[in-house]
Scaffold this motif. Structure first.
Motif, PDB file in Angstrom:
ATOM      1  N   SER A 119       0.850  -1.192   0.000  1.00  0.00           N
ATOM      2  CA  SER A 119       0.000   0.000   0.000  1.00  0.00           C
ATOM      3  C   SER A 119       0.882   1.237   0.000  1.00  0.00           C
ATOM      4  CB  SER A 119      -0.941   0.015   1.205  1.00  0.00           C
ATOM      5  OG  SER A 119      -0.210   0.106   2.408  1.00  0.00           O
ATOM      6  N   GLU A 120       0.294   2.355  -0.411  1.00  0.00           N
ATOM      7  CA  GLU A 120       1.043   3.605  -0.508  1.00  0.00           C
ATOM      8  C   GLU A 120       0.057   4.768  -0.462  1.00  0.00           C
ATOM      9  OE1 GLU A 120       4.074   5.906  -3.646  1.00  0.00           O
ATOM     10  OE2 GLU A 120       3.287   3.909  -4.114  1.00  0.00           O
ATOM     11  N   PHE A 121       0.524   5.893   0.049  1.00  0.00           N
ATOM     12  CA  PHE A 121      -0.278   7.112   0.061  1.00  0.00           C
ATOM     13  C   PHE A 121       0.432   8.112  -0.834  1.00  0.00           C
ATOM     14  CE2 PHE A 121      -0.812   4.760   3.947  1.00  0.00           C
ATOM     15  CZ  PHE A 121      -2.182   4.586   3.969  1.00  0.00           C
ATOM     16  N   ILE A 122      -0.148   8.324  -2.003  1.00  0.00           N
ATOM     17  CA  ILE A 122       0.505   9.103  -3.053  1.00  0.00           C
ATOM     18  C   ILE A 122       0.182  10.577  -2.840  1.00  0.00           C
ATOM     19  CG2 ILE A 122       0.739   9.426  -5.532  1.00  0.00           C
ATOM     20  CD1 ILE A 122      -0.316   6.512  -5.832  1.00  0.00           C
ATOM     21  N   ARG A 123       1.170  11.318  -2.406  1.00  0.00           N
ATOM     22  CA  ARG A 123       1.007  12.747  -2.116  1.00  0.00           C
ATOM     23  C   ARG A 123       1.627  13.538  -3.260  1.00  0.00           C
ATOM     24  NH1 ARG A 123       1.990  14.217   3.904  1.00  0.00           N
ATOM     25  NH2 ARG A 123      -0.009  13.101   3.938  1.00  0.00           N
ATOM     26  N   ILE A 124       0.799  14.215  -4.027  1.00  0.00           N
ATOM     27  CA  ILE A 124       1.251  14.935  -5.210  1.00  0.00           C
ATOM     28  C   ILE A 124       1.239  16.434  -4.917  1.00  0.00           C
ATOM     29  CG2 ILE A 124       0.798  15.386  -7.650  1.00  0.00           C
ATOM     30  CD1 ILE A 124      -0.662  12.626  -7.662  1.00  0.00           C
ATOM     31  N   PRO A 125       2.396  17.081  -4.833  1.00  0.00           N
ATOM     32  CA  PRO A 125       2.432  18.519  -4.537  1.00  0.00           C
ATOM     33  C   PRO A 125       1.773  19.324  -5.649  1.00  0.00           C
ATOM     34  CG  PRO A 125       4.602  17.502  -4.286  1.00  0.00           C
ATOM     35  CD  PRO A 125       3.735  16.513  -4.995  1.00  0.00           C
ATOM     36  N   SER A 132       2.089  29.645  -4.336  1.00  0.00           N
ATOM     37  CA  SER A 132       1.948  29.095  -2.990  1.00  0.00           C
ATOM     38  C   SER A 132       1.473  27.646  -3.042  1.00  0.00           C
ATOM     39  CB  SER A 132       0.958  29.933  -2.177  1.00  0.00           C
ATOM     40  OG  SER A 132      -0.328  29.914  -2.783  1.00  0.00           O
ATOM     41  N   ARG A 133       1.843  26.869  -2.044  1.00  0.00           N
ATOM     42  CA  ARG A 133       1.484  25.455  -1.987  1.00  0.00           C
ATOM     43  C   ARG A 133       0.014  25.290  -1.652  1.00  0.00           C
ATOM     44  NH1 ARG A 133       4.035  20.493  -0.266  1.00  0.00           N
ATOM     45  NH2 ARG A 133       2.476  18.892  -0.637  1.00  0.00           N
ATOM     46  N   ASP A 134      -0.658  24.399  -2.347  1.00  0.00           N
ATOM     47  CA  ASP A 134      -2.032  24.035  -2.033  1.00  0.00           C
ATOM     48  C   ASP A 134      -2.008  22.617  -1.475  1.00  0.00           C
ATOM     49  OD1 ASP A 134      -4.731  24.120  -1.775  1.00  0.00           O
ATOM     50  OD2 ASP A 134      -5.189  23.906  -3.905  1.00  0.00           O
ATOM     51  N   PHE A 135      -3.020  22.294  -0.687  1.00  0.00           N
ATOM     52  CA  PHE A 135      -3.034  20.983  -0.045  1.00  0.00           C
ATOM     53  C   PHE A 135      -4.358  20.287  -0.328  1.00  0.00           C
ATOM     54  CE2 PHE A 135      -0.143  23.645   2.371  1.00  0.00           C
ATOM     55  CZ  PHE A 135       1.000  22.858   2.394  1.00  0.00           C
ATOM     56  N   THR A 136      -4.250  19.068  -0.829  1.00  0.00           N
ATOM     57  CA  THR A 136      -5.438  18.307  -1.171  1.00  0.00           C
ATOM     58  C   THR A 136      -5.267  16.875  -0.668  1.00  0.00           C
ATOM     59  OG1 THR A 136      -6.966  17.776  -2.975  1.00  0.00           O
ATOM     60  CG2 THR A 136      -4.613  17.588  -3.453  1.00  0.00           C
ATOM     61  N   ARG A 137      -6.205  16.020  -1.032  1.00  0.00           N
ATOM     62  CA  ARG A 137      -6.201  14.662  -0.524  1.00  0.00           C
ATOM     63  C   ARG A 137      -5.152  13.786  -1.192  1.00  0.00           C
ATOM     64  NH1 ARG A 137     -10.469  18.240  -0.984  1.00  0.00           N
ATOM     65  NH2 ARG A 137     -10.930  17.308  -3.013  1.00  0.00           N
ATOM     66  N   ASP A 138      -4.566  12.871  -0.413  1.00  0.00           N
ATOM     67  CA  ASP A 138      -3.669  11.876  -0.989  1.00  0.00           C
ATOM     68  C   ASP A 138      -4.482  10.868  -1.808  1.00  0.00           C
ATOM     69  OD1 ASP A 138      -1.706  13.108   0.502  1.00  0.00           O
ATOM     70  OD2 ASP A 138      -1.642  11.556   2.052  1.00  0.00           O
ATOM     71  N   ILE A 139      -3.815  10.224  -2.758  1.00  0.00           N
ATOM     72  CA  ILE A 139      -4.394   9.073  -3.444  1.00  0.00           C
ATOM     73  C   ILE A 139      -4.006   7.827  -2.655  1.00  0.00           C
ATOM     74  CG2 ILE A 139      -4.427   7.687  -5.552  1.00  0.00           C
ATOM     75  CD1 ILE A 139      -3.743  10.232  -7.094  1.00  0.00           C
ATOM     76  N   THR A 140      -4.979   7.042  -2.271  1.00  0.00           N
ATOM     77  CA  THR A 140      -4.720   5.818  -1.509  1.00  0.00           C
ATOM     78  C   THR A 140      -4.548   4.653  -2.483  1.00  0.00           C
ATOM     79  OG1 THR A 140      -6.031   6.640   0.353  1.00  0.00           O
ATOM     80  CG2 THR A 140      -5.593   4.272   0.282  1.00  0.00           C
ATOM     81  N   TYR A 141      -3.424   3.963  -2.366  1.00  0.00           N
ATOM     82  CA  TYR A 141      -3.116   2.844  -3.271  1.00  0.00           C
ATOM     83  C   TYR A 141      -3.045   1.548  -2.476  1.00  0.00           C
ATOM     84  CZ  TYR A 141      -0.169  -0.412  -5.917  1.00  0.00           C
ATOM     85  OH  TYR A 141       0.341  -1.526  -6.534  1.00  0.00           O
ATOM     86  N   ALA A 142      -3.585   0.488  -3.056  1.00  0.00           N
ATOM     87  CA  ALA A 142      -3.504  -0.838  -2.446  1.00  0.00           C
ATOM     88  C   ALA A 142      -3.290  -1.889  -3.519  1.00  0.00           C
ATOM     89  CB  ALA A 142      -4.771  -1.147  -1.659  1.00  0.00           C
ATOM     90  N   LYS A 143      -2.433  -2.839  -3.216  1.00  0.00           N
ATOM     91  CA  LYS A 143      -2.188  -3.981  -4.091  1.00  0.00           C
ATOM     92  C   LYS A 143      -2.382  -5.249  -3.278  1.00  0.00           C
ATOM     93  CE  LYS A 143       1.565  -6.443  -6.446  1.00  0.00           C
ATOM     94  NZ  LYS A 143       3.021  -6.435  -6.733  1.00  0.00           N
ATOM     95  N   GLY A 144      -3.049  -6.225  -3.888  1.00  0.00           N
ATOM     96  CA  GLY A 144      -3.255  -7.481  -3.182  1.00  0.00           C
ATOM     97  C   GLY A 144      -3.827  -8.548  -4.081  1.00  0.00           C
ATOM     98  N   HIS A 152      -4.883  -4.125  -8.370  1.00  0.00           N
ATOM     99  CA  HIS A 152      -4.385  -2.846  -7.860  1.00  0.00           C
ATOM    100  C   HIS A 152      -5.546  -1.863  -7.770  1.00  0.00           C
ATOM    101  CE1 HIS A 152      -0.126  -3.967  -8.921  1.00  0.00           C
ATOM    102  NE2 HIS A 152      -0.789  -4.730  -9.774  1.00  0.00           N
ATOM    103  N   PHE A 153      -5.599  -1.101  -6.670  1.00  0.00           N
ATOM    104  CA  PHE A 153      -6.647  -0.097  -6.474  1.00  0.00           C
ATOM    105  C   PHE A 153      -6.024   1.276  -6.216  1.00  0.00           C
ATOM    106  CE2 PHE A 153      -8.724  -4.046  -5.251  1.00  0.00           C
ATOM    107  CZ  PHE A 153      -9.988  -3.927  -5.818  1.00  0.00           C
ATOM    108  N   PHE A 154      -6.619   2.307  -6.821  1.00  0.00           N
ATOM    109  CA  PHE A 154      -6.272   3.694  -6.544  1.00  0.00           C
ATOM    110  C   PHE A 154      -7.562   4.422  -6.158  1.00  0.00           C
ATOM    111  CE2 PHE A 154      -3.051   2.240  -9.528  1.00  0.00           C
ATOM    112  CZ  PHE A 154      -1.869   2.791  -9.042  1.00  0.00           C
ATOM    113  N   VAL A 155      -7.579   5.055  -4.976  1.00  0.00           N
ATOM    114  CA  VAL A 155      -8.755   5.788  -4.507  1.00  0.00           C
ATOM    115  C   VAL A 155      -8.406   7.271  -4.444  1.00  0.00           C
ATOM    116  CG1 VAL A 155     -10.498   6.019  -2.702  1.00  0.00           C
ATOM    117  CG2 VAL A 155      -9.413   3.801  -3.106  1.00  0.00           C
TER     118      VAL A 155
END
Length: 318
Positions: A119-125, A132-144, A152-155
């Motif tokens: 699994s991974e939490f994909i944080r895209i700047p 200026s930096r904006d902040f939004t939701r991470d993409i949640t990744y899961a493999k199984g 593979h899932f990307f949320v």
């Protein structure tokens, strides 16, 4: 065996101020929009009941997978799972993001059928026009593995269309970065089973969704590494998951890799739907058929969410 993959934007599912586990909260509710413990518990029970019924008619069981967005933290997730009938054996993947509203995405799976391997939490700047930096939701990744089949899932939950759609370039940038991650998966396995589920804050016919994610408009056009969005057909048939100023939109979608449409693949797409049963719909005259939301402006309505859940059925071939 048939399995349900669902996605639900649950509209600001925050803890209450007087919840004993609450920390410093970023609640949008002020003054007469007070968010109380009883309202929190009411919403949890409603959301849990909805999720437990998505796809039940087709599979006779709870969803095997579901993604959520607009949830505050781990405490909310744990409280939600406590509401499930029969204490369903769900695992989940979640991490607090840097989102300015304090909301996240999360991925849930039935441990009876799915084993997580990575699994991974994909944080895209991303940045505003002034740098200026904006902040939004991470993409949640899961493999199984689903019944021994790798998947593979990307949320995701892309930036909104507020203020004359100033977030358009940010959505495109995030999808471009996501496609790079998808290519990394395909570099290791060109026959990878990939599912993207989320709130795209765009309708499925939007050109840049095709371009950035390598989607095709028909199954017959699909080539290796390309994706197909079955929710386009629903949208063209005037089926929607959310509404704004009376206009229907299908921002919530589930997208599949080509493999799910290959006859010799062990995982196959079956159908996609919007879960908009009558109990989820607004009963007010003039708003019939729209989601029964929790709040409308400053007024507490006591409903479920301002989005309907969406789902797809896949079949695992033995």
């Amino acid at each position: 065996m048939h399995h349900t993959i669902a996605f639900y934007n649950v509209e600001n599912l925050y803890q209450s101020r007087n919840n004993r586990n609450s920390s410093i909260l970023k609640l949008p509710f002020q003054g007469h929009r007070t968010w109380s413990f009883s309202r929190y518990k009411n919403k949890l029970a409603k959301i849990a009941k909805v999720i437990s019924n998505i796809g039940k008619e087709e599979t006779q069981k709870l969803p095997t997978f579901f993604g959520l967005c607009e949830i505050e933290n781990k405490n909310v997730i744990d409280d939600l799972l406590e509401e499930f009938p029969f204490k369903a054996n769900y695992g989940y993947i979640h991490k607090d993001s840097l989102d300015e509203r304090g909301i996240d995405t999360a991925f849930f799976y039935d441990k009876e059928f799915f084993t997580v391997h990575d699994s991974e939490f994909i944080r895209i700047p991303i940045f505003n026009s002034d740098g200026s930096r904006d902040f939004t939701r991470d993409i949640t990744y899961a493999k199984g593995n689903l019944e021994s089949n790798p998947i593979h899932f990307f949320v995701l939950h892309l930036p909104s269309q507020r203020e004359n759609n100033i977030n358009l370039s940010k959505r495109i940038y995030i999808l471009h970065a996501l496609r790079k991650k998808i290519n990394e998966v395909f570099d290791k396995d060109e026959k990878a089973n990939i599912v993207i589920l989320g709130d795209f804050n765009e309708n499925p016919v939007t050109n840049y969704l095709y371009q950035e994610l390598w989607c095709k408009k028909t199954i017959q056009e699909l080539k290796t590494r390309e994706l197909y969005n079955p929710f386009e057909e629903l949208y063209r048939n005037n089926q929607y998951s959310t509404f704004h100023e009376g206009k229907g939109m299908l921002f919530d979608q589930i997208i599949f890799s080509k493999t799910f449409y290959d006859e010799n693949n062990s995982l196959r797409f079956n159908q996609s739907k919007i879960f908009n049963i009558p109990v989820l719909q607004n009963k007010d005259r003039g708003k019939l058929g729209t989601p029964w939301r929790t709040y409308s402006g400053s007024r507490y309505l006591g409903g479920y969410s301002d989005h309907f859940p969406v789902y797809a059925i896949i079949e695992a071939i033995q």
